[in-house]
Enzyme design. Structure first.
Site, mmCIF file in Angstrom:
data_model
loop_
_atom_site.group_PDB
_atom_site.id
_atom_site.type_symbol
_atom_site.label_atom_id
_atom_site.label_comp_id
_atom_site.label_asym_id
_atom_site.label_seq_id
_atom_site.Cartn_x
_atom_site.Cartn_y
_atom_site.Cartn_z
ATOM 1 C CD GLU A 122 33.060 38.331 41.631
ATOM 2 O OE1 GLU A 122 33.485 37.242 41.154
ATOM 3 O OE2 GLU A 122 32.360 39.128 40.983
ATOM 4 N N GLY B 264 33.420 41.977 38.776
ATOM 5 C CA GLY B 264 32.458 42.956 38.274
ATOM 6 C C GLY B 264 32.678 43.287 36.804
ATOM 7 C CB ALA C 76 33.969 45.968 42.060
ATOM 8 C CD GLU D 163 29.310 40.233 39.030
ATOM 9 O OE1 GLU D 163 30.107 41.066 39.509
ATOM 10 O OE2 GLU D 163 28.461 39.657 39.706
HETATM 11 N N1 CO8 Z 1 40.499 46.750 42.122
HETATM 12 C C1 CO8 Z 1 41.430 47.704 42.385
HETATM 13 N N2 CO8 Z 1 42.653 47.727 41.798
HETATM 14 C C2 CO8 Z 1 42.930 46.731 40.930
HETATM 15 C C3 CO8 Z 1 42.018 45.723 40.618
HETATM 16 C C4 CO8 Z 1 40.734 45.764 41.250
HETATM 17 N N3 CO8 Z 1 39.772 44.869 40.997
HETATM 18 N N4 CO8 Z 1 42.589 44.873 39.738
HETATM 19 C C5 CO8 Z 1 43.826 45.359 39.497
HETATM 20 N N5 CO8 Z 1 44.033 46.475 40.212
HETATM 21 C C6 CO8 Z 1 45.243 47.307 40.258
HETATM 22 C C7 CO8 Z 1 46.333 46.653 41.072
HETATM 23 O O1 CO8 Z 1 46.141 46.866 42.445
HETATM 24 C C8 CO8 Z 1 47.564 47.330 40.503
HETATM 25 O O2 CO8 Z 1 47.662 48.605 41.083
HETATM 26 P P1 CO8 Z 1 49.122 49.143 41.608
HETATM 27 O O3 CO8 Z 1 49.951 49.193 40.369
HETATM 28 O O4 CO8 Z 1 48.798 50.482 42.173
HETATM 29 O O5 CO8 Z 1 49.606 48.143 42.591
HETATM 30 C C9 CO8 Z 1 47.225 47.535 39.038
HETATM 31 O O6 CO8 Z 1 45.796 47.431 38.943
HETATM 32 C C10 CO8 Z 1 47.816 46.477 38.140
HETATM 33 O O7 CO8 Z 1 47.440 45.205 38.662
HETATM 34 P P2 CO8 Z 1 48.496 44.028 38.918
HETATM 35 O O8 CO8 Z 1 49.829 44.584 39.262
HETATM 36 O O9 CO8 Z 1 47.878 43.079 39.886
HETATM 37 O O10 CO8 Z 1 48.566 43.412 37.437
HETATM 38 P P3 CO8 Z 1 48.868 41.908 37.033
HETATM 39 O O11 CO8 Z 1 48.982 41.931 35.551
HETATM 40 O O12 CO8 Z 1 50.003 41.356 37.826
HETATM 41 O O13 CO8 Z 1 47.559 41.073 37.463
HETATM 42 C C11 CO8 Z 1 45.180 40.689 37.597
HETATM 43 C C12 CO8 Z 1 46.338 41.331 36.811
HETATM 44 C C13 CO8 Z 1 45.303 39.165 37.530
HETATM 45 C C14 CO8 Z 1 43.889 41.129 36.901
HETATM 46 C C15 CO8 Z 1 45.211 41.161 39.066
HETATM 47 O O14 CO8 Z 1 45.304 42.573 39.086
HETATM 48 C C16 CO8 Z 1 43.998 40.783 39.865
HETATM 49 O O15 CO8 Z 1 43.869 39.646 40.291
HETATM 50 N N6 CO8 Z 1 43.055 41.735 40.089
HETATM 51 C C17 CO8 Z 1 41.899 41.537 40.929
HETATM 52 C C18 CO8 Z 1 40.880 40.693 40.199
HETATM 53 C C19 CO8 Z 1 39.679 40.483 41.101
HETATM 54 O O16 CO8 Z 1 39.744 39.892 42.156
HETATM 55 N N7 CO8 Z 1 38.519 40.985 40.641
HETATM 56 C C20 CO8 Z 1 37.302 40.847 41.387
HETATM 57 C C21 CO8 Z 1 37.161 42.020 42.292
HETATM 58 S S1 CO8 Z 1 35.783 41.855 43.378
HETATM 59 C C22 CO8 Z 1 34.487 42.254 42.386
HETATM 60 O O17 CO8 Z 1 34.611 42.571 41.235
HETATM 61 C C23 CO8 Z 1 33.173 42.198 43.066
HETATM 62 C C24 CO8 Z 1 32.101 42.555 42.067
HETATM 63 C C25 CO8 Z 1 30.858 42.740 42.777
HETATM 64 C C26 CO8 Z 1 29.880 43.515 41.958
HETATM 65 C C27 CO8 Z 1 30.234 44.900 41.807
HETATM 66 C C28 CO8 Z 1 30.273 45.619 43.089
HETATM 67 C C29 CO8 Z 1 30.443 47.081 42.914
#
Ligand code: CO8
Length: 258
Positions: free
Chosen positions: A132, A109, A65, A112
């Site tokens: 999460e 998400g 998400a 999911e």
């Molecule tokens: N949300 C918003 N932006 C994101 C997300 C995300 N989940 N994941 C990546 N991005 C963005 C980054 O902020 C970055 O943006 P910017 O270039 O503007 O800084 C861009 O995508 C590229 O990401 P990274 O530079 O971090 O890329 P890497 O290759 O270094 O890393 C990863 C990739 C490992 C996937 C890393 O981006 C990461 O850890 N992302 C977050 C993963 C995460 O925690 N997901 C769970 C989120 S919480 C959730 O999903 C709750 C679900 C609940 C149900 C649904 C509710 C609506």
């Protein structure tokens, strides 16, 4: 119809929906989930479509998400607006088969949403996880419920509590995905599977999907009884007449429009 956060194509009788927010690794936001619902319902209602594929990019199915959109939410906001409930579960109301084609990250998400598909075919680059807990929340779109049903308690607890990411080979070993294919062949392979499904009776595919999904909600005897009613009623359908006659006449069945 054109979309801001999706790319949609039709290949014969198969609809291909791509999540498309590349700069945010397909982080799932409100607009994307609304558009996804629209596209899914449109193809579900289209008699020319027999199977739907949901995919992302080579780098990410969806990295979760959208954290940037969520960070300042308050509990009254999420409760009042029915956050998640209002637009994350359209896919569960689709009657036709939906295959998830996962390359790269399917996290939070994203994992999911993938688990809401009927089955998953993964690229060898795929990575699945429920991280999460690292951002201070439990899963909110079925992760604590669908993951244990898919892979068992031990693996689900391990993934949910440690936030560790698993690769495609492990995902296949534990039953989260049905097949793993080379990343550069993912769409080609999944389209072939989609076309195979769409070449047969869509009515029967809808019944099978419905019955399998019921198996997660009912007792065994209720589920078997439901299946038996479907089976018996099949003898009043053109699919049964065509399928069985074609076999005996040693020809390919023609399920067009069925
Ligand atoms: N949300 C918003 N932006 C994101 C997300 C995300 N989940 N994941 C990546 N991005 C963005 C980054 O902020 C970055 O943006 P910017 O270039 O503007 O800084 C861009 O995508 C590229 O990401 P990274 O530079 O971090 O890329 P890497 O290759 O270094 O890393 C990863 C990739 C490992 C996937 C890393 O981006 C990461 O850890 N992302 C977050 C993963 C995460 O925690 N997901 C769970 C989120 S919480 C959730 O999903 C709750 C679900 C609940 C149900 C649904 C509710 C609506």
């Amino acid at each position: 119809m054109s979309y801001q956060d999706l790319i949609v194509e039709v290949h014969d009788k198969v609809a291909l929906i791509r999540l498309n927010r590349p700069k945010a690794l397909n982080a799932l936001n409100d607009n994307m989930m609304n558009e996804l619902g629209e596209a899914l319902y449109k193809f579900d209602a289209d008699p020319a479509i027999g199977c739907i594929i949901l995919t992302g990019s080579e780098k990410a199915f969806a990295a979760g998400a959208d954290i940037a959109a969520m960070v300042d939410y308050t509990y009254p906001d999420t409760h009042r607006d029915n956050y998640i409930g209002r637009n994350w579960e359209h896919i569960l109301r689709v009657r036709k088969p939906v295959i998830g084609a996962v390359a790269g990250f399917a996290l939070g998400g994203g994992c999911e949403l993938a688990m809401m598909c009927d089955f998953l075919i993964a690229a060898d680059s795929a990575k699945f996880g429920q991280p999460e807990i690292k951002v201070g929340v439990p899963p909110g779109a079925g992760g604590t419920q669908r993951l244990p049903r898919a892979v068992g308690k031990a693996k689900a607890m391990d993934m949910l509590l440690t936030a560790r990411t698993i690769d495609a080979a492990e995902a296949e070993r534990i039953g989260l995905v049905s097949r793993v294919v080379p990343a550069d062949k993912l769409i080609e392979e999944v389209l072939a599977v989609g076309k195979q499904i769409a070449s047969m009776s869509t009515s029967v595919a809808i019944q099978i999907k419905d019955a399998v999904n019921r198996s997660f909600e009912t007792t065994l005897s209720q589920g078997v009884s439901y299946e038996r009613q479907l089976f018996q009623s099949a003898f009043g359908t053109p699919s049964q007449k065509e399928g069985m006659k074609a076999f005996l006449e040693k020809r390919l069945p023609n399920f067009e429009g069925l």
